[in-house]
Motif scaffolding. Sequence first.
Motif, PDB file in Angstrom:
ATOM      1  N   GLY A   1       0.812  -1.205   0.000  1.00 24.80           N
ATOM      2  CA  GLY A   1       0.000   0.000   0.000  1.00 24.80           C
ATOM      3  C   GLY A   1       0.847   1.256   0.000  1.00 24.80           C
ATOM      4  O   GLY A   1       0.547   2.240  -0.702  1.00 24.80           O
ATOM      5  N   TYR A   2       1.933   1.233   0.761  1.00 27.49           N
ATOM      6  CA  TYR A   2       2.859   2.377   0.775  1.00 27.49           C
ATOM      7  C   TYR A   2       3.504   2.549  -0.596  1.00 27.49           C
ATOM      8  O   TYR A   2       3.590   3.676  -1.121  1.00 27.49           O
ATOM      9  N   GLU A   3       3.959   1.461  -1.190  1.00 29.97           N
ATOM     10  CA  GLU A   3       4.612   1.538  -2.496  1.00 29.97           C
ATOM     11  C   GLU A   3       3.651   2.091  -3.554  1.00 29.97           C
ATOM     12  O   GLU A   3       4.041   2.911  -4.398  1.00 29.97           O
ATOM     13  N   ALA A   4       2.402   1.667  -3.511  1.00 31.61           N
ATOM     14  CA  ALA A   4       1.423   2.171  -4.479  1.00 31.61           C
ATOM     15  C   ALA A   4       1.202   3.663  -4.291  1.00 31.61           C
ATOM     16  O   ALA A   4       1.083   4.430  -5.251  1.00 31.61           O
ATOM     17  N   LEU A   5       1.141   4.103  -3.030  1.00 29.72           N
ATOM     18  CA  LEU A   5       0.946   5.526  -2.755  1.00 29.72           C
ATOM     19  C   LEU A   5       2.125   6.350  -3.270  1.00 29.72           C
ATOM     20  O   LEU A   5       1.955   7.498  -3.715  1.00 29.72           O
ATOM     21  N   MET A   6       3.315   5.749  -3.230  1.00 29.89           N
ATOM     22  CA  MET A   6       4.505   6.452  -3.716  1.00 29.89           C
ATOM     23  C   MET A   6       4.655   6.336  -5.229  1.00 29.89           C
ATOM     24  O   MET A   6       5.647   6.816  -5.799  1.00 29.89           O
TER      25      MET A   6
END
Length: 869
Positions: free
Chosen positions: A661-666
Amino acid sequence: MQTLTPSYRFDSFELRPAQRLLLNDDVPMAAGARAYDLLLTLIERRERVVPHDELLNVVWPGLVVDENNLRQHVSSLRKLLGVDAVITVPGRGYRFGRVLDESIASPCAATSVTPASKVVPHSAAVNNLPANKPTLIGREEDLAAVLVLLRGTHLLTLVGAGGVGKTRMALEVADHVVAEFTDGVCIVELAPVTDPSLVIGTVADALDVHEEVARPLRDTLLEFLRRRRMLLFLDNCEHLIEACAVFAEQVLRCSVGTRTLATSREALGVAGEVAWRLPSLRSAPPGTVMSVDALLDFPASRLFVERAQAAAPTFRLTSENTPAVAQICHRLDGIPLALELAAARVGAMRVEQVAARLHDRFALLTRSRRTALQRHQTLRSLIDWSHELLSERERVLWRRLSQFAGGWTLAAAEAVCSAPPLLRHDVLELMTHLVEKSLVVLDTQSVEPRYRLLETIREYGLEKLLAADELKATRGRHLCHFVDQAEAIRPMLTRQDQLRGHAQAELELDNMRLALHWSLNSGQPELGMRLFSSLTRFWYKNMYWKEMVGWQERLAEAMRLSGAPPSIHEARSFYGAAMLATNYDPPHGRSLCERCVELSGPLDFDEGLAWSLMWMGYIDTRKRDVATAELFRDSLGHGRRIADPWRQAFLRAQALICFAGYEALMGRDESAEAMVAECEAEMAKIGGDKLYIGHGRALLGTIAIRRGHFERASQLLTESLALYRSVESKFDIAGSLAQQGFLALRQDDPARALALFRESLPLHRNYPTSPGVTRGLAQLLIAYAACKQWQTAARLAGVLDSTSAADAECAAPVELSGAVRQAYALALASARSALDPRVFAQQVDAGRSMRREEAMEYAMVGEASGHYK
């Protein structure tokens, strides 16, 4: 006197309902009671097909009967009457297959069970029924069923707890059938009789039968009854149960025309007896808000209101006092006598005061009528009567069972109640006795049979448990058992059949809460932490967030005060509490994670470090801080060192989906997709978990929306929603609906988006100030603006504005980020430009004055409701 009632004739047969006779060429035929009832039912409904369920309900009322019984009795009728007498209509039911001679109606004695010529009438019929009785309330279905049963048996016993209204029901039954008994109805009051040897004499006195020289009174009495067609009503048999059973069996054998109706707290146990268990009156669920009319649909409420009006003629049920009446009826278990005692107090105090004093119900509920039986003049004396009739070992079990909250299984009763003088193998037999005596209620609807005590019976038992100085020991066994239960349930909560584990935890929720309470009061907080941590997934899924974080904080404080050294159970409780707290207070969730790190480091507890670092990363994700990635990497590093393969795989799956989820947000979609795939691989190692697979599908759906691949996004989000629904996770269902709402906006379908956001928001109802509600209201603002409902959008902007600026410059909530924050700003700007500045400011001010609960209600209807204009 004879009453003209119809008989039914077809071919050479005649059915006489009043006499319950089936004749062939005037010769009685041996048709069983059920076969007779089945035939009569089919004849009375001869104009149509009668479904199987209807026949089962009429012929076997109140009983659970297999359809094979129905088929067997149909077969018996066909043997008696011919194969075409009963026609099978495949898939629908049965119908009567003969043509009646409808023109014939023969005079039949109203209830002859044998031909009238063989009956010796009594010159003076006995009838000591009271002329006036209180109205029977809420027993319509029971009355209908009992009347059918009485006409099909010679010995019927009404069984139920003390005060449930057995005598009143029996009197109503007798009133309905008195005309059917040519020799009358005789009530025999057995409550004052204390010596079993006096039963025969008491019955004889009631019937005015006198002892003959050189002949036992019993023989004289049975000879009298042998020649009579009457209803003998034996009231209150429980304290004379053996003597009553012997006498009732003798009457059953000697008399064709006499029927016996008995009331008792347990069945007589005689061959040929039919027992009907009379339940408490149905009452409204606790905490339910309902109208006056809706509350009066519950029989317990109707009875209370009528008796309260008798005590205080000015009393009225109103919208203001319905909660108090509902509380009284529920807490008194719908027991009619208890309700009457409570209603009598309405003459001296407000109904709200009665409800408030029910914590001391045994002192409050005393003496309704001076003429009532002594044991019916107070609630305590009513239950004392039941207690005195028990053996000492039954009393021991009763008081130990009172420790359970919300019911129990047999295994739980054996674990908690087995201590001298009771052995484990004694519990089932003794509990069966308590069920038979109407003190323990058996619930057969659940997968595994469960038992419970009515709350009034439970409170009495708790008093006895305290008096016997057994509370500490019994609660200690209760605590240990439910800690073991929680730990046994834990692995079930994440596997393919997890609903079974969640259902089991839900059934035991009250017992789990009681165990947590006792772990604090008994100075054993670590046991409470074990229970709390085992059920973290259950607390999460059912949104018991604040309550359970509160329990954990009290347990942690108790650990601190005890001076006990830190333990892995304490560390686990902190990361479990952090997961729950994050859903309504992320900063508090992060502080709990930090405390878990402090505890886990010195203990070399990699599991605690892995979970707390992962959850800190999840909380920090929206900051878009590069340091967040290090938290996830450290979490995965500690996760690899977890010794338990199941716990390791479960942690890694959770950490990977949060990291994704963090990677997608970035904006690193490929990395996110790879982590989702790795998460599913970890899940496969431990049998799969639909919740985490759903998380993966939802994240992939979000990525697909961003790429403009709407068809793929729709498929993925539909899959995620189905997975969340399959495990009944309300919080995640809400999130999935919101995602689909944003997809609808991207597909230029604002009406659908609005409907989806409206469906999502109520799932957060228990936490109106949580980030989930803030985001839900913001989503609805965006959808209302897209639907050009500008005033609603403006008012929601006021609800969400934290600045309270006088110029109506509304700031976006901090919980929003990325594309959602941009969509919010655009929707707000559109609403401002579409409205007159004065109107926009008015709506924003109106929103600022709303409480969150009111704002949620408003957001569900918007401008459609004139109430908010």
